[in-house]
Design an enzyme around this catalytic site. Structure first.
Site, mmCIF file in Angstrom:
data_model
loop_
_atom_site.group_PDB
_atom_site.id
_atom_site.type_symbol
_atom_site.label_atom_id
_atom_site.label_comp_id
_atom_site.label_asym_id
_atom_site.label_seq_id
_atom_site.Cartn_x
_atom_site.Cartn_y
_atom_site.Cartn_z
ATOM 1 N N LYS A 114 23.051 6.731 -21.017
ATOM 2 C CA LYS A 114 23.080 6.995 -22.419
ATOM 3 C C LYS A 114 23.873 8.056 -23.010
ATOM 4 O O LYS A 114 24.635 7.994 -23.914
ATOM 5 C CB LYS A 114 21.561 6.931 -22.954
ATOM 6 C CG LYS A 114 21.340 8.067 -24.369
ATOM 7 C CD LYS A 114 19.718 8.249 -24.339
ATOM 8 C CE LYS A 114 19.329 9.289 -23.435
ATOM 9 N NZ LYS A 114 19.592 10.742 -23.582
ATOM 10 N N LYS A 174 26.229 19.429 -24.593
ATOM 11 C CA LYS A 174 25.207 18.617 -23.505
ATOM 12 C C LYS A 174 26.119 17.258 -23.053
ATOM 13 O O LYS A 174 26.078 17.155 -21.796
ATOM 14 C CB LYS A 174 23.976 18.391 -24.089
ATOM 15 C CG LYS A 174 23.012 17.303 -23.289
ATOM 16 C CD LYS A 174 22.642 18.182 -21.930
ATOM 17 C CE LYS A 174 21.829 17.067 -21.431
ATOM 18 N NZ LYS A 174 21.751 17.385 -19.958
ATOM 19 N N THR A 180 18.164 14.604 -25.618
ATOM 20 C CA THR A 180 19.804 14.362 -25.623
ATOM 21 C C THR A 180 19.941 12.922 -26.534
ATOM 22 O O THR A 180 19.746 12.137 -26.070
ATOM 23 C CB THR A 180 20.426 14.212 -24.115
ATOM 24 O OG1 THR A 180 19.989 15.239 -23.282
ATOM 25 C CG2 THR A 180 21.968 14.119 -24.269
HETATM 26 P P1 NAP Z 1 10.958 10.269 -19.584
HETATM 27 O O1 NAP Z 1 10.479 10.527 -18.351
HETATM 28 O O2 NAP Z 1 11.625 8.881 -19.733
HETATM 29 O O3 NAP Z 1 10.114 10.609 -20.865
HETATM 30 C C1 NAP Z 1 10.346 10.055 -22.074
HETATM 31 C C2 NAP Z 1 9.350 10.715 -23.174
HETATM 32 O O4 NAP Z 1 9.711 10.191 -24.495
HETATM 33 C C3 NAP Z 1 7.896 10.102 -22.968
HETATM 34 O O5 NAP Z 1 6.893 11.119 -23.197
HETATM 35 C C4 NAP Z 1 7.613 8.815 -23.499
HETATM 36 O O6 NAP Z 1 6.516 8.457 -23.739
HETATM 37 C C5 NAP Z 1 8.375 9.124 -24.776
HETATM 38 N N1 NAP Z 1 8.875 7.979 -25.387
HETATM 39 C C6 NAP Z 1 9.722 7.009 -25.166
HETATM 40 N N2 NAP Z 1 9.765 6.185 -26.049
HETATM 41 C C7 NAP Z 1 9.180 6.471 -27.247
HETATM 42 C C8 NAP Z 1 8.577 6.016 -28.334
HETATM 43 N N3 NAP Z 1 9.262 5.186 -28.955
HETATM 44 N N4 NAP Z 1 8.055 6.832 -29.402
HETATM 45 C C9 NAP Z 1 7.546 8.011 -28.930
HETATM 46 N N5 NAP Z 1 7.771 8.453 -27.423
HETATM 47 C C10 NAP Z 1 8.424 7.736 -26.720
HETATM 48 O O7 NAP Z 1 12.340 11.084 -19.992
HETATM 49 P P2 NAP Z 1 12.780 12.562 -19.406
HETATM 50 O O8 NAP Z 1 13.549 12.576 -18.254
HETATM 51 O O9 NAP Z 1 11.758 13.587 -19.701
HETATM 52 O O10 NAP Z 1 13.977 12.862 -20.722
HETATM 53 C C11 NAP Z 1 13.672 13.326 -21.920
HETATM 54 C C12 NAP Z 1 15.094 13.606 -22.400
HETATM 55 O O11 NAP Z 1 15.484 14.704 -21.922
HETATM 56 C C13 NAP Z 1 16.223 12.423 -22.586
HETATM 57 O O12 NAP Z 1 16.764 12.703 -23.814
HETATM 58 C C14 NAP Z 1 17.011 12.996 -21.389
HETATM 59 O O13 NAP Z 1 18.372 12.410 -21.515
HETATM 60 C C15 NAP Z 1 17.035 14.410 -21.398
HETATM 61 N N6 NAP Z 1 17.161 15.036 -20.227
HETATM 62 C C16 NAP Z 1 16.652 14.828 -19.143
HETATM 63 C C17 NAP Z 1 16.703 15.368 -17.874
HETATM 64 C C18 NAP Z 1 16.257 15.077 -16.703
HETATM 65 O O14 NAP Z 1 16.857 15.566 -15.560
HETATM 66 N N7 NAP Z 1 15.084 14.389 -16.638
HETATM 67 C C19 NAP Z 1 17.435 16.601 -17.925
HETATM 68 C C20 NAP Z 1 18.165 17.102 -19.244
HETATM 69 C C21 NAP Z 1 18.090 16.208 -20.402
HETATM 70 P P3 NAP Z 1 5.542 7.641 -23.006
HETATM 71 O O15 NAP Z 1 4.591 8.432 -21.814
HETATM 72 O O16 NAP Z 1 4.682 6.790 -23.855
HETATM 73 O O17 NAP Z 1 6.548 6.747 -22.124
#
Ligand code: NAP
Length: 295
Positions: free
Chosen positions: A241, A173, A98
């Site tokens: 965010k 979204k 997102t």
């Molecule tokens: P998360 O668990 O924090 O995972 C983030 C991912 O991004 C990890 O693989 C992390 O790698 C990687 N990352 C972070 N900083 C980076 C960088 N500087 N360079 C390269 N990779 C990097 O987040 P998430 O919950 O999966 O969410 C991911 C996205 O989906 C977000 O945009 C969120 O808003 C959206 N979203 C989330 C949900 C939910 O319920 N969780 C639902 C819908 C949408 P590392 O492993 O190295 O930290």
């Protein structure tokens, strides 16, 4: 033959979405900033690990990104060692993070200069639906690209909506999440109001669930809020965010969104309390702080 898929970002969502693709029979190459996580994913699900997004791009026809925000998507695609260093014309990038419509359109334009296609395809449903491959996916971009991506979407999602041209998946979204955040804030305030007025919270929740006070947030978050259980499904920092991005877009469009602005304040207070990595249900703590009352 299904296209070869490269998956970048194995966080809460990406780990499970990539697993859905592997289950559906796609040949996967994965990349994660923290390499150890990618090694673990491959040990569990098969496929190959790439040591950089550029290497991943060399081995893929379609690239899916699932990182946090626009600057991270830009880094993994266009930064040093980024996917565009290994890209070919007619590759398709599907960004499921997102990041808001403005960033999505800017990145798409830079990819288009290299002949690479782009879809913005954020998702909703949190980790349980990512696990089951039943996410809702809202997509912005060209109809041909959408059709090409359909098998990839079908493996990860249940409801797949082509929202319109580039950026429109992101805008849908953001509005959806801002409404969810406003609902969660109102729910937290309703629960604290119930506690303060001596109401039986079981009765309150039962009646709201059957009536006009009901919502997906009531179903999903009333229990965790009442237990002060903030086990992370969706990080508070990420919800903040999304609401911030939504307010930036709506302010640029000259339209008010008071509920989102209120939720933004409570989420900001949650960050101030060190709850960024907790589930966004933790905005309850900010509401309780204002009220001076615990549930
Ligand atoms: P998360 O668990 O924090 O995972 C983030 C991912 O991004 C990890 O693989 C992390 O790698 C990687 N990352 C972070 N900083 C980076 C960088 N500087 N360079 C390269 N990779 C990097 O987040 P998430 O919950 O999966 O969410 C991911 C996205 O989906 C977000 O945009 C969120 O808003 C959206 N979203 C989330 C949900 C939910 O319920 N969780 C639902 C819908 C949408 P590392 O492993 O190295 O930290």
């Amino acid at each position: 033959m299904p296209e070869r898929v490269g998956f970048i970002g194995l966080g809460i969502m990406g780990w499970r979405m990539a697993a859905s693709l592997a289950r559906a029979g796609f040949e996967l190459t994965v990349y994660n900033r923290t390499r150890e996580k990618a090694d673990r994913w491959v040990a569990e699900h098969g496929g190959a690990v790439a040591s950089s997004p550029a290497e991943l791009a060399e081995r893929s026809d379609v690239i899916v990104t699932m990182v946090v925000d626009g600057s991270q998507v830009e880094r993994v695609l266009l930064g040093e060692g980024g996917a565009m260093e290994g890209a070919r014309e007619d590759q398709l990038v599907i960004d499921c993070s997102t990041i808001g419509p403005t960033a999505a359109r800017e990145i798409a334009a830079r990819l288009a200069e290299r002949g690479v296609h782009f879809l913005d395809a954020p998702v909703t449903g949190s980790s349980p639906k990512a696990e089951d491959g039943t996410l809702t996916i809202m997509v912005g971009g060209a109809p041909d690209d959408f059709e090409r991506a359909r098998p990839v979407f079908a493996a990860m999602g249940e409801l797949i909506v082509h929202a319109g041209p580039l950026g429109q998946g992101q805008m849908v979204k953001l509005i959806n999440n801002a409404v969810a955040a406003a609902n969660a804030a109102t729910l937290a305030e309703g629960l604290v109001a119930g506690r303060a007025t001596g109401v039986d919270l079981d009765a309150l929740v039962e009646v709201m669930a059957a009536g006009a006070g009901g919502s997906a947030m009531l179903d999903l978050k009333a229990g965790p809020m009442r237990a002060h259980d903030y086990t992370t499904l969706f990080k508070l920092e990420h919800m903040l965010k999304d609401v911030r991005l939504c307010l930036e877009e709506t302010q640029a469009a000259g339209t008010p969104f008071a509920g989102a602005a209120h939720a933004h304040q409570l989420l900001t207070a949650g960050m101030g309390r060190g709850l960024g990595d907790a589930d966004f249900a933790a905005l309850l703590e900010a509401v309780e702080g204002l009220a001076g009352k615990r549930l």
